[in-house]
Scaffold this active site. Structure first.
Site, PDB file in Angstrom:
ATOM      1  CB  SER A   1      -0.937  -0.013   1.206  1.00 27.88           C
ATOM      2  OG  SER A   1      -0.293   0.474   2.361  1.00 27.88           O
ATOM      3  CG  HIS A   2       0.589   4.388  -2.232  1.00 30.48           C
ATOM      4  ND1 HIS A   2       0.247   5.211  -3.289  1.00 30.48           N
ATOM      5  CD2 HIS A   2       1.266   3.349  -2.779  1.00 30.48           C
ATOM      6  CE1 HIS A   2       0.697   4.692  -4.420  1.00 30.48           C
ATOM      7  NE2 HIS A   2       1.318   3.560  -4.131  1.00 30.48           N
ATOM      8  N   GLY A   3       0.245   3.375   2.548  1.00 34.33           N
ATOM      9  CA  GLY A   3       0.273   3.765   3.945  1.00 34.33           C
ATOM     10  C   GLY A   3      -1.078   4.046   4.561  1.00 34.33           C
TER      11      GLY A   3
END
Length: 408
Positions: free
Chosen positions: A245-247
């Site tokens: 993911s991107h966080g």
């Protein structure tokens, strides 16, 4: 119930009674059971949702409903959708491009709007967005607008639990103008089987909503695991495993000129973040024609990160050039932030840097607390390093960042 839906539901009951279609024989108990028709199952599903005698709508195990037209199930009260089988959205890109529900915010569209009061979606079944066709089309034409898999719209006291969500074309869950919403034991997978990546497949996006809980879930996707969009307040995110993911992200905020964005009172705790672009992140726009806002009382704690490019991030120049950011600083103020007990490993993409807190000048970032950050880079880069700019830092680890330049 609208007359059109009465006619469609009656037709479905007549044609498919032999195959136990909407199971009208169960109305006395409040349970209506849907079966696959071989064509578009959206009309029967909509009719059962609007039928007051169907307090529970069951999609049995082994049943796959084919949804070929958009579904507006807003304004419901006291409904239980018992999804044991599968709801699969047909990959007719031309139909959905012309007919999906639209939102001005970030030009989003949706297959299905689910809203109202006192709703439960559970059952152990699957929502399938048939995303591969969308991933491949988006690789050819990035102007293609891809639908959200599940949108809770103006929903109050809603629980979504024990559901698998797969192949979302873009965002997986969108909570828009919701209150007292809980997601629990959700498994998300948005992974391409071709060379074309599954992009922008956020696990959850929260927008103009209050009192949202997301817990005990596993997410494998290609964008934010959870994103707190404008006017998200009183949010708990707990016990998630996020891969690719991107966080866990606050923002992005300040994107639209004239808009004032608020994200306040957020706790993200017990997060396992693997093979990700970011870990704990706050992102806000700068530039000439942007909005303003405030991020206040946000805690990221108990993160265990593995192979993460940017484990700890504040970025007040999101999607903004360095020159524009210097000339037109962010108008989003960031206050009372805690990054606590964050451990694990970075990927080395930023070499030794494991935390980067970069803010606009003039006190836009204040009371940022850092405690127990023990993330390490790959050994070839040596000891971990920490970067900051224009940040008022406190906490046990503030000295790791050195002096943050707070001059203009």
């Amino acid at each position: 119930m609208r007359p059109a839906l009465v006619r469609v539901y009656a037709l479905a009951a007549t044609v498919y009674t032999a195959f136990a279609s909407p199971a009208l024989e169960h109305r006395a108990s409040g349970i209506c059971t849907l079966s696959a028709s071989g064509s578009d199952d959206a009309p029967a599903f909509l009719a059962s949702a609007s039928d007051a005698s169907c307090s529970t709508i069951t999609i049995p195990s082994g049943t796959t409903l084919s949804i070929r037209s958009k579904m507006n199930m807003t304004g419901l009260t006291g409904k239980h959708i018992n999804l044991q089988g599968t709801i699969k959205f047909n990959p007719d890109l031309d139909y959905w491009t012309d007919n999906a529900f639209t939102f001005d915010f970030q030009d989003q569209t949706a297959f299905w709007l689910l809203g109202g009061k006192n709703l439960l979606l559970d059952g152990g079944g699957t929502l399938d967005g048939s995303g591969q066709a969308w991933y491949d089309e988006f690789a050819k034409d990035d102007s293609v607008v891809r639908p959200i898999l599940l949108t809770l719209f103006q929903a109050t006291n809603v629980t979504v639990q024990n559901i698998n969500m797969i192949n979302g074309p873009e965002w997986i869950n969108f909570v828009n103008e919701g209150q007292d919403v809980t997601f629990r034991n959700i498994t998300i997978s948005a992974v391409s089987t071709s060379k074309n990546a599954a992009k922008n497949t956020d696990g959850w996006d929260i927008f103009r909503s209050d009192n949202v809980v997301i817990e005990d879930s596993t997410i494998n996707n290609g964008d934010d695991c959870v994103s707190f969009k404008p006017n998200s307040t009183n949010i708990l995110v707990s016990n998630l495993s996020c891969n690719g993911s991107h966080g866990i992200s606050v923002g992005s905020l300040g994107q639209y000129a004239g808009e004032y964005d608020i994200v306040q009172n957020v706790l993200a705790t017990n997060i396992r973040m693997s093979n990700a672009q970011n870990g704990a992140r706050i992102k806000a726009w700068a530039g000439k024609n942007v909005g303003s806002g405030i991020v206040k009382n946000i805690t990221f704690t108990g993160f265990v990160e593995t192979n993460v490019d940017n484990p700890v991030v504040i970025d007040q120049c999101y999607e903004t050039s360095d020159s524009d950011c210097a000339k037109y600083p962010s108008n989003t103020y960031i206050q009372d932030i805690w990054f606590d007990d964050i451990s694990g490993t970075s990927s080395g993409k930023e070499k030794a840097v494991v935390a980067s807190l970069s803010c606009s000048p003039d006190g836009r970032c204040s009371n940022v607390n850092v405690n127990g950050i023990t993330v390490t880079p790959p050994s070839k880069y040596g000891d971990a390093s920490f970067e900051c700019q224009n940040v008022e830092l406190s906490g046990d680890d503030a000295s790791l960042f050195g002096t943050c330049d707070t001059t203009d």
